[in-house]
Design a protein around this motif. Structure first.
Motif, PDB file in Angstrom:
ATOM      1  N   ASN A  46     125.491 -11.156  80.570  1.00  0.00           N
ATOM      2  CA  ASN A  46     124.062 -10.912  80.445  1.00  0.00           C
ATOM      3  C   ASN A  46     123.557  -9.900  81.444  1.00  0.00           C
ATOM      4  O   ASN A  46     122.617  -9.164  81.155  1.00  0.00           O
ATOM      5  CB  ASN A  46     123.301 -12.217  80.590  1.00  0.00           C
ATOM      6  N   SER A  47     124.167  -9.859  82.634  1.00  0.00           N
ATOM      7  CA  SER A  47     123.743  -8.827  83.585  1.00  0.00           C
ATOM      8  C   SER A  47     124.072  -7.444  83.040  1.00  0.00           C
ATOM      9  O   SER A  47     123.280  -6.502  83.182  1.00  0.00           O
ATOM     10  CB  SER A  47     124.409  -9.054  84.935  1.00  0.00           C
ATOM     11  N   ILE A  48     125.238  -7.324  82.379  1.00  0.00           N
ATOM     12  CA  ILE A  48     125.588  -6.029  81.787  1.00  0.00           C
ATOM     13  C   ILE A  48     124.641  -5.692  80.644  1.00  0.00           C
ATOM     14  O   ILE A  48     124.221  -4.540  80.485  1.00  0.00           O
ATOM     15  CB  ILE A  48     127.047  -6.063  81.312  1.00  0.00           C
ATOM     16  N   ASN A  49     124.264  -6.700  79.848  1.00  0.00           N
ATOM     17  CA  ASN A  49     123.304  -6.472  78.767  1.00  0.00           C
ATOM     18  C   ASN A  49     121.986  -5.939  79.312  1.00  0.00           C
ATOM     19  O   ASN A  49     121.411  -5.003  78.753  1.00  0.00           O
ATOM     20  CB  ASN A  49     123.034  -7.780  78.033  1.00  0.00           C
ATOM     21  N   LEU A  50     121.522  -6.561  80.392  1.00  0.00           N
ATOM     22  CA  LEU A  50     120.253  -6.136  80.992  1.00  0.00           C
ATOM     23  C   LEU A  50     120.338  -4.688  81.455  1.00  0.00           C
ATOM     24  O   LEU A  50     119.421  -3.885  81.249  1.00  0.00           O
ATOM     25  CB  LEU A  50     119.919  -7.056  82.163  1.00  0.00           C
TER      26      LEU A  50
END
Lengths: 106, 165
Positions: A46-50
């Motif tokens: 999710n951090s990469i998605n953000l």
């Protein structure tokens, strides 16, 4: 300077994603419960998605958001198979402590 | 105004992520992770990716985390059955996570300010635009992902069912 979107610089998103990713890595190393480790991997994804969405917004390019879709697809498939594995592991050794899963270690 | 929303969402997100790692009870971890995902969805709305925010909530909070909760309740995991690592492993994990954070932040700071132009294009996150991009440029990966889903579904069913013997 046109590098600010609605008053928030891109670097802030970069640092936020870095902190979230580091917390995910910390969770993988810190905990022994296999389900918490899977949740930490979700946090890293999710951090990469953000970060991808932030770059997409700052770049004005929608392709990064499509990549976020594909990451979500892979995450959903990974969680389905991973949790099936967890159930199987629990059925066999009656625990989810990863320190007992050392048969393939050496 | 937007800055305050950004800071509030970031603080919620980081605090919930830390609580996911450090809370003893796995069910509390799942609930904090759902809160962190809602904060990330707020960030998506802030970045003009409204459709992605909705999909994020539906997929993560609605499907994946419910699956996690089901498995944790099915296996009857709670704070009493939680395994404990020894102190050395915890210290080393914290040190290595902190070192990764310091290295990444230092390299990003050394890379300097990123020059990005804001095209003031607020409709890139709409369903219409994303659908056009998805079905024009990414049609083959889209179809292949359906095969991935099918194989994941079959794999999960085969792994999950009782052994026939």
């Amino acid at each position: 300077m046109k590098e600010v979107i609605q008053g928030i610089p891109l670097n802030y998103y970069l640092f936020l994603s870095t902190v979230l990713f580091s917390i995910g890595v910390l969770g993988v190393l810190f905990r022994r419960n296999a389900i918490i480790i899977l949740m930490s991997v979700e946090l890293m994804l999710n951090s990469i998605n953000l970060l991808l969405v932030a770059f997409s917004a700052f770049h004005g390019d929608a392709k990064a958001q499509v990549f976020v879709f594909f990451i979500m697809i892979v995450a959903a498939a990974e969680v389905a198979v991973g949790l099936a594995l967890m159930v199987l592991i629990y059925r066999n050794i009656k625990t989810l402590d990863i320190d007992f899963l050392n048969k393939l270690k050496w | 105004m937007v800055e305050y929303i950004f800071y509030a969402l970031s603080v919620i997100c980081i605090a919930c992520a830390l609580l996911v790692v450090f809370s003893k009870n796995p069910i509390h971890s799942v609930l904090y992770l759902i809160l962190a995902f809602f904060a990330i969805a707020g960030h998506y709305v802030l970045l003009n990716a409204q459709f992605l925010a909705v999909v994020h909530i539906i997929v993560y909070a609605g499907a994946i985390m419910v699956l996690f909760l089901f498995v944790i309740m099915l296996l009857n995991l709670n704070a009493e059955t939680e395994p404990h690592k020894n102190m050395l492993t915890k210290i080393m994990a914290t040190v290595s996570g902190g070192l990764l954070l310091v290295t990444l932040v230092g390299s990003f700071r050394a890379a300097g300010q990123v020059e990005m132009v804001n095209l003031d294009n607020s409709n890139i996150g709409t369903i219409e635009n994303l659908g056009k991009v998805l079905f024009n440029d990414f049609l083959l990966p889209f179809e292949i992902s359906s095969v991935l889903f099918l194989s994941a579904m079959i794999g999960a069913v085969i792994l999950g069912k009782k052994q026939l013997s």
